[in-house]
Design an enzyme around this catalytic site. Structure first.
Site, PDB file in Angstrom:
ATOM      1  CD  GLN A 136      -2.642   1.306   2.537  1.00 59.39           C
ATOM      2  OE1 GLN A 136      -3.807   0.966   2.440  1.00 59.39           O
ATOM      3  NE2 GLN A 136      -2.101   1.674   3.692  1.00 59.39           N
ATOM      4  CG  ASP A 159     -15.942  12.493 -11.091  1.00 57.05           C
ATOM      5  OD1 ASP A 159     -15.523  12.093 -12.186  1.00 57.05           O
ATOM      6  OD2 ASP A 159     -15.330  13.327 -10.383  1.00 57.05           O
ATOM      7  CG  HIS A 196     -12.131  12.599 -13.307  1.00 52.50           C
ATOM      8  ND1 HIS A 196     -12.994  13.146 -12.378  1.00 52.50           N
ATOM      9  CD2 HIS A 196     -11.204  13.544 -13.557  1.00 52.50           C
ATOM     10  CE1 HIS A 196     -12.592  14.376 -12.079  1.00 52.50           C
ATOM     11  NE2 HIS A 196     -11.500  14.639 -12.774  1.00 52.50           N
ATOM     12  CG  ASN A 209      -6.613  -2.018   2.022  1.00 49.78           C
ATOM     13  OD1 ASN A 209      -5.698  -1.409   1.465  1.00 49.78           O
ATOM     14  ND2 ASN A 209      -7.803  -2.177   1.471  1.00 49.78           N
ATOM     15  CB  VAL A 213      -3.601   4.924  -2.541  1.00 53.09           C
ATOM     16  CG1 VAL A 213      -2.693   4.846  -3.757  1.00 53.09           C
ATOM     17  CG2 VAL A 213      -5.055   5.134  -2.969  1.00 53.09           C
ATOM     18  CG  ASN A 289      -7.643  21.650 -14.168  1.00 51.46           C
ATOM     19  OD1 ASN A 289      -7.441  21.995 -13.018  1.00 51.46           O
ATOM     20  ND2 ASN A 289      -8.026  20.426 -14.479  1.00 51.46           N
ATOM     21  CB  ALA A 302     -15.183  27.089  -9.404  1.00 55.86           C
ATOM     22  CB  SER A 356     -10.268  16.782 -11.021  1.00 50.26           C
ATOM     23  OG  SER A 356     -11.146  17.388 -11.905  1.00 50.26           O
TER      24      SER A 356
END
Length: 394
Positions: A136, A159, A196, A209, A213, A289, A302, A356
């Protein structure tokens, strides 16, 4: 709660041509309109069906939480007659395409962040933040902002979907709101056909775990709300249906992650995030972006400000504002957004860049603290003279 909704259950038919694939953020959606009812009590489902029959159109969605209204596929002439003759309808506006911040940047001709591109890797890379087993990885962004015990509230990832079989996520519900007439075979699936949404979910809540990650709020419940196509684009009418669903099911203290953007003409997203925030839900939004100061005037949602609303820009490992990141007065926090390692559909991990990727770091913080955000310095090389704090766990 396990929720699986598909276009077939919502009464839409399957078509074969995914027309949205060639569209850009801000483009109008042909023959698709969002209508709102006049103020006061209204039977939304009844009146929406009556209006669709009257106009000879096809009802796509109804909305009863973020506002009272519906989405309709019908000709321009028919919608004009409908508004003129139906006293229950306040007005109708043409739907427009929204999408991932990367899609928006590409549409404006701005620099596009590197989003991995290659094959997902299989984790590894050591454990800079500690925890978990030898296979991990703790991504540098998670190590920077911290990782803590979730407070029991849920993340709603609005998403491209989330990998439904990923063992590194506590996925408790999936819903899908794409219009099959527009997206064909890309609709009727709650799974992530882009990557994404899975990446976003991993940063928020990947389980601590021995694989993949670890997220900022490891193991927190994740609801996937798929509103974007496999290329990350959809009509704002579809996104509004997803937000309406969240408004009907989320609890105060839950977190909605919106790593998507629209042009300022898409006021439907503004209405949605404001309604969610008024209901006590934290709404975290990517700044976008484009690499210019547009978030306060040209990028929805935003530029929205207020209680429970958070806009996030992106930084690199040295806390410098990422070259692609928007900035401006509406930005509340800067978070890691360059070379962010997180989960990929089908297993393994991959790196992505963008606001994102920055936004879900803050979403995870809110899921640990219940609303408090600490600060670890400020963004460097900010372009507007207002250096936002780098949000971390207190």
């Amino acid at each position: 709660m396990s929720i699986r909704m598909c276009a077939a259950l919502m009464g839409v038919s399957m078509m074969t041509a995914p027309a949205a694939l060639a569209q850009s953020v801000g483009d109008p959606v042909i023959d698709t309109f969002v209508c709102t009812f006049v103020d006061g009590p209204v039977s939304v489902t009844y009146e929406a069906n009556r209006a669709a029959n009257e106009a000879g159109g096809r009802l796509l969605h109804t909305y009863s939480r973020i506002f009272n209204g519906f989405a309709l596929r019908v000709s321009d002439k028919a919608i004009d007659r409908l508004v003129e003759r139906n006293p229950m309808i306040m007005g109708c506006s043409q739907a427009v395409y929204v999408g991932l911040p990367d899609a928006g940047a590409a549409a404006r001709g701005a620099p596009k962040p590197d989003n991995g591109g290659g094959k997902p890797d299989n984790g590894g890379g050591g454990k800079p933040g500690g925890g978990g087993g030898s296979d991990q990885t703790v991504p540098w962004g998670v190590a920077r902002v911290g990782s803590g015990t979730p407070n029991g509230n849920a993340a709603w990832v609005v998403d491209t979907g989330v990998d439904v079989d990923n063992p590194d996520l506590n996925l408790v519900g999936s819903a899908e709101f794409l219009t099959a007439e527009t997206f064909g075979g890309n609709a009727n699936s709650v799974d992530d056909l882009n990557g994404h949404g899975t990446h976003v979910a991993g940063t928020i809540a990947a389980i601590d775990n021995t694989v993949g990650v670890v997220g900022v709020a490891p193991g927190a419940p994740v609801h996937s709300v798929r509103v974007l196509d496999s290329v990350g684009v959809a009509p704002d009418s579809d996104v509004a249906a997803g937000l309406d669903f969240v408004a009907a099911n989320a609890l105060p203290g839950d977190v909605v992650n919106l790593s998507l953007t629209a042009d300022q003409g898409s006021t439907i997203l503004d209405t949605g995030v404001q309604a969610l925030a008024e209901g006590g839900v934290y709404v975290v939004m990517a700044a976008g972006n484009s690499g210019v100061n547009v978030d306060t005037s040209s990028v929805s949602p935003a530029y929205n400000n207020g209680s429970n609303l958070f806009t996030v820009s992106a930084i690199d490992k040295r806390s410098n504002l990422a070259s692609f990141s928007n900035y401006g007065a509406s930005v509340d926090y800067a978070e890691p957004g360059v070379r962010i390692l997180s989960l990929a559909p089908g297993g393994g991990t991959t790196n992505k860049d963008g606001t994102s990727m920055a936004a879900p770091h803050l979403s995870g913080i809110l899921l640990v603290t219940g609303g408090s955000v600490g600060a670890d310095g400020q963004v460097k090389r900010d372009k507007d003279g207002i250096a936002e704090p780098v949000g971390v766990l207190p």
